[in-house]
Write an enzyme that holds these catalytic residues in place. Structure first.
Site, mmCIF file in Angstrom:
data_model
loop_
_atom_site.group_PDB
_atom_site.id
_atom_site.type_symbol
_atom_site.label_atom_id
_atom_site.label_comp_id
_atom_site.label_asym_id
_atom_site.label_seq_id
_atom_site.Cartn_x
_atom_site.Cartn_y
_atom_site.Cartn_z
ATOM 1 C CG HIS A 123 -0.123 -11.843 -6.651
ATOM 2 N ND1 HIS A 123 -0.665 -12.092 -7.802
ATOM 3 C CD2 HIS A 123 -1.091 -12.151 -5.517
ATOM 4 C CE1 HIS A 123 -2.078 -12.166 -7.515
ATOM 5 N NE2 HIS A 123 -2.356 -12.054 -6.073
ATOM 6 C CE1 TYR A 124 2.083 -7.678 1.223
ATOM 7 C CE2 TYR A 124 3.990 -6.638 0.526
ATOM 8 C CZ TYR A 124 2.979 -6.778 1.254
ATOM 9 O OH TYR A 124 3.164 -6.061 2.420
ATOM 10 C CG LEU A 125 5.676 -5.452 -4.310
ATOM 11 C CD1 LEU A 125 6.932 -5.285 -5.198
ATOM 12 C CD2 LEU A 125 5.565 -4.576 -2.849
ATOM 13 C CB ALA A 127 -2.332 -7.350 -3.331
ATOM 14 C CE LYS A 128 -0.182 -3.406 1.551
ATOM 15 N NZ LYS A 128 -1.075 -3.693 2.875
#
Length: 212
Positions: A123-125, A127-128
């Site tokens: 999920h973080y990736l 967003a990035k």
């Protein structure tokens, strides 16, 4: 140069502010009211702002912007979206509207293809990835730096910067900050996206090679 640093009181951002100061630039440290500003150099210019509720005038009177912020590993997906994706996009839009000369994005290895990330980081990736894609579509000169896993060890001063690097191991936050600092002013690297690992080339030489 006057350089706005988003995430200026974070682990990497604070190191970046010190490096910009040492290099003779004027960092403008963007921070929330609750941030610990004691990590910043004495006399550092502060600009209070919140990435979850950003105003366009946050980029006033600066020449460049560095996004070194992050929601942190202890927050949920909603905050990751608000900071790492939506906050970054809002800052990109404000900078583009103001005609800022360069926007440097601290991204992450794996942001090119989040589907390959583990469940805990996917999920973080994502967003990035979305923030990086938005920056690439902007009208600003940009640089996107994608380091491997970060450590708080002392900087080594030697890195590898390439389209793809060995993703095992770690790279120091201090060296990431050095690369971000150099990415603000190095000519000829506009529009570059590169991965970063520890290596055997000095930061200055590695950045210059990207421009060759």
């Amino acid at each position: 140069m006057r350089i706005l640093v988003a995430g200026a009181t974070g682990n990497t951002g604070a190191r970046l502010v010190h490096k910009l100061t040492d290099a003779g630039h004027v960092p403008v440290a963007m921070a929330r009211e609750s941030s610990d500003t004691s990590v910043l150099p004495a006399g550092c210019e502060l600009r209070m702002a919140d990435l979850t509720d950003l105003k366009d005038d946050v980029v006033r009177d600066v020449d460049a912007v560095v996004f070194a912020a992050g929601s942190g590993g202890d927050t949920g997906k909603d905050m990751t979206d608000k900071v790492d994706r939506d906050g970054a996009i809002a800052l990109i839009d404000a900078a583009a509207k103001a005609g800022i000369g360069r926007f440097v994005m601290l991204s992450s290895v794996g942001a090119d293809d989040p589907s390959q990330g583990s469940d805990g980081i996917r999920h973080y990736l994502e967003a990035k990835h979305d923030a990086d894609a938005h920056l690439k579509k902007s009208d600003m000169p940009y640089v996107i730096v994608r380091p491997i896993s970060l450590s708080n060890d002392d900087g080594k001063g030697f890195v590898t910067l390439a389209d793809h690097v060995d993703r095992d191991g770690q790279v120091t936050r201090d060296d990431v900050a050095a690369v971000l600092s150099a990415s603000v002013w190095q000519a000829g690297i506009e529009g570059k996206t590169f991965e970063m690992a520890q290596g055997h080339t000095s930061v200055v030489e590695a950045i210059a090679e990207l421009a060759a």
